[in-house]
Design a protein around this motif. Structure first.
Motif, PDB file in Angstrom:
ATOM      1  N   PHE A  46      -5.716 -36.854 -10.894  1.00  0.00           N
ATOM      2  CA  PHE A  46      -4.384 -37.374 -11.781  1.00  0.00           C
ATOM      3  C   PHE A  46      -4.599 -37.285 -13.378  1.00  0.00           C
ATOM      4  CE2 PHE A  46      -4.050 -39.737  -7.762  1.00  0.00           C
ATOM      5  CZ  PHE A  46      -3.005 -39.748  -7.349  1.00  0.00           C
ATOM      6  N   SER A  47      -3.549 -37.216 -13.982  1.00  0.00           N
ATOM      7  CA  SER A  47      -3.539 -36.805 -15.252  1.00  0.00           C
ATOM      8  C   SER A  47      -2.764 -38.101 -16.187  1.00  0.00           C
ATOM      9  CB  SER A  47      -3.128 -35.568 -15.633  1.00  0.00           C
ATOM     10  OG  SER A  47      -2.805 -35.702 -17.218  1.00  0.00           O
ATOM     11  N   PHE A  48      -3.376 -38.442 -17.140  1.00  0.00           N
ATOM     12  CA  PHE A  48      -2.636 -39.497 -17.916  1.00  0.00           C
ATOM     13  C   PHE A  48      -2.332 -39.177 -19.242  1.00  0.00           C
ATOM     14  CE2 PHE A  48      -5.450 -41.641 -14.915  1.00  0.00           C
ATOM     15  CZ  PHE A  48      -4.450 -42.148 -13.905  1.00  0.00           C
ATOM     16  N   GLN A  49      -2.460 -37.792 -19.427  1.00  0.00           N
ATOM     17  CA  GLN A  49      -2.066 -37.213 -20.881  1.00  0.00           C
ATOM     18  C   GLN A  49      -0.435 -37.659 -21.284  1.00  0.00           C
ATOM     19  OE1 GLN A  49       0.633 -34.580 -21.192  1.00  0.00           O
ATOM     20  NE2 GLN A  49       0.112 -33.967 -23.086  1.00  0.00           N
ATOM     21  N   GLU A  50      -0.327 -37.564 -22.524  1.00  0.00           N
ATOM     22  CA  GLU A  50       0.844 -38.324 -23.141  1.00  0.00           C
ATOM     23  C   GLU A  50       2.373 -38.156 -22.667  1.00  0.00           C
ATOM     24  OE1 GLU A  50       1.989 -36.665 -27.428  1.00  0.00           O
ATOM     25  OE2 GLU A  50       0.082 -37.820 -27.258  1.00  0.00           O
ATOM     26  N   SER A  51       2.349 -36.842 -22.031  1.00  0.00           N
ATOM     27  CA  SER A  51       3.782 -36.415 -21.309  1.00  0.00           C
ATOM     28  C   SER A  51       3.954 -37.101 -19.950  1.00  0.00           C
ATOM     29  CB  SER A  51       3.844 -35.277 -21.279  1.00  0.00           C
ATOM     30  OG  SER A  51       2.979 -34.348 -20.259  1.00  0.00           O
ATOM     31  N   GLY A 102      -6.738 -38.436 -20.350  1.00  0.00           N
ATOM     32  CA  GLY A 102      -7.372 -39.594 -19.675  1.00  0.00           C
ATOM     33  C   GLY A 102      -6.996 -38.815 -18.152  1.00  0.00           C
ATOM     34  N   GLY A 103      -7.804 -39.232 -17.204  1.00  0.00           N
ATOM     35  CA  GLY A 103      -7.730 -38.683 -15.689  1.00  0.00           C
ATOM     36  C   GLY A 103      -8.053 -39.548 -14.852  1.00  0.00           C
ATOM     37  N   ALA A 104      -8.145 -39.344 -13.246  1.00  0.00           N
ATOM     38  CA  ALA A 104      -8.772 -40.205 -12.231  1.00  0.00           C
ATOM     39  C   ALA A 104      -8.944 -39.218 -11.228  1.00  0.00           C
ATOM     40  CB  ALA A 104      -7.931 -41.297 -12.125  1.00  0.00           C
ATOM     41  N   VAL A 105     -10.090 -39.519 -10.493  1.00  0.00           N
ATOM     42  CA  VAL A 105     -10.186 -39.017  -9.008  1.00  0.00           C
ATOM     43  C   VAL A 105     -10.009 -40.065  -8.059  1.00  0.00           C
ATOM     44  CG1 VAL A 105     -11.742 -37.709  -7.609  1.00  0.00           C
ATOM     45  CG2 VAL A 105     -11.825 -37.268  -9.832  1.00  0.00           C
ATOM     46  N   THR A 106      -9.242 -40.075  -6.992  1.00  0.00           N
ATOM     47  CA  THR A 106      -8.963 -40.959  -6.029  1.00  0.00           C
ATOM     48  C   THR A 106      -9.522 -40.364  -4.458  1.00  0.00           C
ATOM     49  OG1 THR A 106      -6.820 -40.387  -5.715  1.00  0.00           O
ATOM     50  CG2 THR A 106      -7.232 -42.080  -7.140  1.00  0.00           C
ATOM     51  N   GLY A 107      -9.823 -41.405  -3.813  1.00  0.00           N
ATOM     52  CA  GLY A 107     -10.059 -40.798  -2.249  1.00  0.00           C
ATOM     53  C   GLY A 107     -10.504 -42.309  -1.305  1.00  0.00           C
ATOM     54  N   GLN A 108     -10.948 -41.847  -0.261  1.00  0.00           N
ATOM     55  CA  GLN A 108     -11.214 -42.936   0.676  1.00  0.00           C
ATOM     56  C   GLN A 108     -12.736 -42.716   1.120  1.00  0.00           C
ATOM     57  OE1 GLN A 108      -8.855 -44.493   0.537  1.00  0.00           O
ATOM     58  NE2 GLN A 108      -7.031 -44.142   1.826  1.00  0.00           N
ATOM     59  N   SER A 109     -13.521 -41.857   0.602  1.00  0.00           N
ATOM     60  CA  SER A 109     -15.151 -41.781   0.873  1.00  0.00           C
ATOM     61  C   SER A 109     -15.936 -42.454  -0.226  1.00  0.00           C
ATOM     62  CB  SER A 109     -15.369 -40.303   1.248  1.00  0.00           C
ATOM     63  OG  SER A 109     -16.531 -40.226   1.146  1.00  0.00           O
ATOM     64  N   ASP A 110     -16.681 -43.443   0.112  1.00  0.00           N
ATOM     65  CA  ASP A 110     -17.662 -44.016  -0.832  1.00  0.00           C
ATOM     66  C   ASP A 110     -18.628 -42.916  -1.304  1.00  0.00           C
ATOM     67  OD1 ASP A 110     -16.432 -46.705  -1.473  1.00  0.00           O
ATOM     68  OD2 ASP A 110     -17.405 -47.226   0.633  1.00  0.00           O
ATOM     69  N   ALA A 158     -12.399 -42.908 -13.024  1.00  0.00           N
ATOM     70  CA  ALA A 158     -11.567 -42.592 -14.167  1.00  0.00           C
ATOM     71  C   ALA A 158     -12.374 -41.349 -14.995  1.00  0.00           C
ATOM     72  CB  ALA A 158     -11.562 -43.780 -15.165  1.00  0.00           C
ATOM     73  N   THR A 159     -11.754 -40.434 -15.350  1.00  0.00           N
ATOM     74  CA  THR A 159     -12.367 -39.315 -16.117  1.00  0.00           C
ATOM     75  C   THR A 159     -11.327 -39.362 -17.516  1.00  0.00           C
ATOM     76  OG1 THR A 159     -10.684 -37.782 -15.009  1.00  0.00           O
ATOM     77  CG2 THR A 159     -12.748 -38.331 -13.873  1.00  0.00           C
ATOM     78  N   ALA A 160     -12.093 -38.252 -18.230  1.00  0.00           N
ATOM     79  CA  ALA A 160     -11.384 -37.744 -19.494  1.00  0.00           C
ATOM     80  C   ALA A 160     -10.377 -37.316 -19.585  1.00  0.00           C
ATOM     81  CB  ALA A 160     -12.466 -37.079 -20.337  1.00  0.00           C
ATOM     82  N   SER A 161      -9.782 -36.656 -18.448  1.00  0.00           N
ATOM     83  CA  SER A 161      -8.463 -35.880 -18.304  1.00  0.00           C
ATOM     84  C   SER A 161      -8.265 -35.381 -16.966  1.00  0.00           C
ATOM     85  CB  SER A 161      -8.492 -34.659 -19.376  1.00  0.00           C
ATOM     86  OG  SER A 161      -9.435 -33.568 -18.658  1.00  0.00           O
ATOM     87  N   GLY A 162      -6.934 -35.046 -16.896  1.00  0.00           N
ATOM     88  CA  GLY A 162      -6.615 -34.390 -15.462  1.00  0.00           C
ATOM     89  C   GLY A 162      -7.499 -33.183 -15.191  1.00  0.00           C
ATOM     90  N   THR A 163      -7.625 -32.377 -16.308  1.00  0.00           N
ATOM     91  CA  THR A 163      -8.551 -31.170 -16.048  1.00  0.00           C
ATOM     92  C   THR A 163      -9.977 -31.738 -15.507  1.00  0.00           C
ATOM     93  OG1 THR A 163      -7.501 -29.868 -17.623  1.00  0.00           O
ATOM     94  CG2 THR A 163      -9.561 -29.104 -16.977  1.00  0.00           C
ATOM     95  N   THR A 164     -10.526 -32.628 -16.329  1.00  0.00           N
ATOM     96  CA  THR A 164     -11.985 -32.913 -15.936  1.00  0.00           C
ATOM     97  C   THR A 164     -12.096 -33.777 -14.456  1.00  0.00           C
ATOM     98  OG1 THR A 164     -11.779 -35.023 -17.393  1.00  0.00           O
ATOM     99  CG2 THR A 164     -12.781 -32.943 -18.237  1.00  0.00           C
ATOM    100  N   ALA A 183      -4.071 -25.399 -16.146  1.00  0.00           N
ATOM    101  CA  ALA A 183      -5.180 -26.455 -16.025  1.00  0.00           C
ATOM    102  C   ALA A 183      -5.690 -26.124 -14.473  1.00  0.00           C
ATOM    103  CB  ALA A 183      -5.014 -27.645 -16.354  1.00  0.00           C
ATOM    104  N   THR A 184      -4.946 -26.127 -13.542  1.00  0.00           N
ATOM    105  CA  THR A 184      -5.125 -26.070 -12.004  1.00  0.00           C
ATOM    106  C   THR A 184      -6.240 -24.954 -11.737  1.00  0.00           C
ATOM    107  OG1 THR A 184      -3.156 -26.982 -11.533  1.00  0.00           O
ATOM    108  CG2 THR A 184      -4.284 -26.201  -9.828  1.00  0.00           C
ATOM    109  N   TYR A 185      -5.727 -23.797 -12.399  1.00  0.00           N
ATOM    110  CA  TYR A 185      -6.743 -22.571 -12.007  1.00  0.00           C
ATOM    111  C   TYR A 185      -7.798 -22.447 -13.161  1.00  0.00           C
ATOM    112  CZ  TYR A 185      -2.727 -19.809 -13.801  1.00  0.00           C
ATOM    113  OH  TYR A 185      -1.861 -19.225 -14.377  1.00  0.00           O
ATOM    114  N   ASN A 186      -7.508 -23.087 -14.185  1.00  0.00           N
ATOM    115  CA  ASN A 186      -8.881 -23.065 -15.124  1.00  0.00           C
ATOM    116  C   ASN A 186     -10.097 -23.900 -14.665  1.00  0.00           C
ATOM    117  OD1 ASN A 186      -7.822 -21.567 -17.110  1.00  0.00           O
ATOM    118  ND2 ASN A 186      -7.216 -23.077 -18.227  1.00  0.00           N
ATOM    119  N   ALA A 187      -9.679 -25.056 -13.926  1.00  0.00           N
ATOM    120  CA  ALA A 187     -10.695 -25.918 -13.490  1.00  0.00           C
ATOM    121  C   ALA A 187     -11.631 -25.151 -12.275  1.00  0.00           C
ATOM    122  CB  ALA A 187     -10.131 -27.091 -12.566  1.00  0.00           C
TER     123      ALA A 187
END
Length: 451
Positions: A227-232, A240-248, A103-109, A135-139
């Motif tokens: 992912f992003s969990f911003q209010e829209s 809020g945001g999240a990073v997901t994957g399959q590699s520990d 979990a992260t602070a935003s989709g951007t982060t 935000a995609t290319y701001n990152a």
């Protein structure tokens, strides 16, 4: 026409009464007959849609005891993880079929964490979708790297895989496809190109919760997904945001980096801390998200059903082109977009078409515009840092490449989109959307002549 790109600017229109409409069909595909005698609202007729549309975001009182308990716990910060954040991470990973979630602070982060972990650094290049929120290319720019645009496929609104390989240079580090509006990218050819050239793949799935491609969820199709969990968003916590994957190993590095570089799992650092930043989610945000899983599943199904119904009807209207999806994929419709052909509406400009649709009680948006012409990228590539990192000929060629995005230009100039909460309305409200467009088409010549 420029619109509110955060998807929060759609107006909620109310109209006086509705017009009649008959649906006949075979095989579940409706045939629509507009009431030809009815004038469009812009020409003094009666608007089709009488009421408003479902509001967003939505709060449920039943969530309050658990959210209040999280606030009263006195543990709000996500420092060190654990607690409700860990519960959310485990539940969201299970929902997507991912091995882990951070979990992260935003989709951007989330994007910034993922790009850092995949080794994107100053002077690198990342191939990105141009049809996306900035935000995609701001990152990418935050890493002092260059976001290099591949073109958009006008039929899918997502990155055109065939346009990627010509953008690869000796500085390219990663490909960043965007599942825009919850529409899955065609990931097999993207991953094949990445493998061929030894590039990382970071999915921008910030609008694609539960979207599927060939039986797998978006966010687990590349090296890392964001992912992003911003209010829209469909599952929202304000930010809020999240990073997901399959590699520990990769996700240990994500967890450490988002928590100021604290040691985590296999990431020990040379001391207690390694390099990192504070991109943490808060525990009460995680609790808000934990309350919404059943809601997300139910509403995703409803959006899909109403979107399928709309698509079957709208593709019968000349000049309206719903999106084409990759084979064996399932979108989640953060926005419901279609392409508008003014030639099939007697030259009625898209801006006037959208005004006519709004007047019928159907709020809509033009989606994203060609943001690379806004000046923000010129500001960056003219900066001291980028002039040190990239030779002048590369920056000049990069700026010139903006003119090459013919597919993206077409998409930006012809797309019309409906906000996702409209797909949570009743089936009769979907009828109103189609009836309004039918009415506008039938009277498009008169509308085109109206000042």
């Amino acid at each position: 026409m420029r619109n509110d790109l955060t998807r929060r600017g759609f107006v909620r229109a109310a109209a006086a009464s509705s017009a009649a409409m008959a649906w006949l069909g075979t095989g579940g595909v409706p045939t629509v007959f507009a009431a030809q005698a009815d004038k469009p609202a812009l020409l003094g007729g009666t608007p089709v849609h009488q009421a408003g549309w479902p509001r967003w975001p939505q709060w449920q009182q039943s969530w309050e005891p658990d959210v209040l308990a999280a606030l009263r716990s006195g543990r709000w910060s996500g420092a060190g993880g654990g607690g409700r954040i860990a519960q959310f991470e485990a539940a969201y990973a299970k929902l997507l079929g991912a091995k882990r979630c951070v979990a992260t602070a935003s989709g951007t982060t989330a994007l910034m964490v993922a790009l850092h972990v995949m080794g994107v650094d100053a002077g690198d290049e990342v191939i990105v979708s141009p049809y996306t929120f900035i935000a995609t290319y701001n990152a990418v720019l935050a890493h002092k790297a260059l976001p290099v645009f591949a073109d958009t496929d006008p039929e899918t609104l997502t990155i055109a895989p065939a346009s990627i390989e010509s953008r690869i240079t000796d500085r390219t580090r990663a490909i960043l496809p965007v599942h825009i509006y919850g529409l899955p990218c065609d990931m097999d050819p993207i991953n094949a190109i990445a493998k061929k050239h030894g590039l990382a793949v970071v999915e921008d799935a910030c609008q694609a919760w539960l979207a599927e491609y060939k039986g797998r969820k978006c966010g687990v199709l590349g090296d890392l997904g964001c992912f992003s969990f911003q209010e829209s968003k469909h599952i929202a916590s304000g930010e809020g945001g999240a990073v997901t994957g399959q590699s520990d190993q990769l996700l240990d590095r994500c967890a450490s980096y988002r928590d100021c570089g604290r040691a985590f799992g296999s990431v020990k650092g040379s001391g207690y801390f390694s390099h990192g930043l504070n991109y943490r989610m808060k525990h009460y945000q995680a609790e808000i998200l934990l309350q919404q899983f059943d809601k997300l599943l139910a509403e995703t199904q409803r959006r899909r059903e109403n979107a399928d119904y709309l698509t079957a009807a709208l593709k019968q209207i000349p000049g309206i082109q719903p999106v084409r999806l990759p084979e064996n994929s399932r979108p989640v419709w953060h926005l419901y977009p279609f392409r508008y052909d003014a030639d099939q509406f007697h030259g009625l400009p898209r801006a006037k078409f959208m005004r006519a649709l709004a007047a019928e009680g159907i709020p809509c948006s033009g989606g994203y515009h060609e943001q690379y012409f806004d000046g923000a990228l010129d500001e960056v590539i003219n900066s001291r840092a980028f002039k040190r990192l990239f030779p002048p000929e590369r920056l000049n060629a990069y700026r010139d490449s903006f003119q090459e995005m013919k597919g993206n230009k077409l998409v930006c100039n012809t797309t019309v989109a409906l906000f996702h909460s409209m797909l949570l309305a009743e089936r009769s409200d979907m009828d109103h959307i189609v009836e309004a467009i039918r009415k506008i088409h039938a009277h498009s010549e008169a509308l085109a002549k109206k000042a």
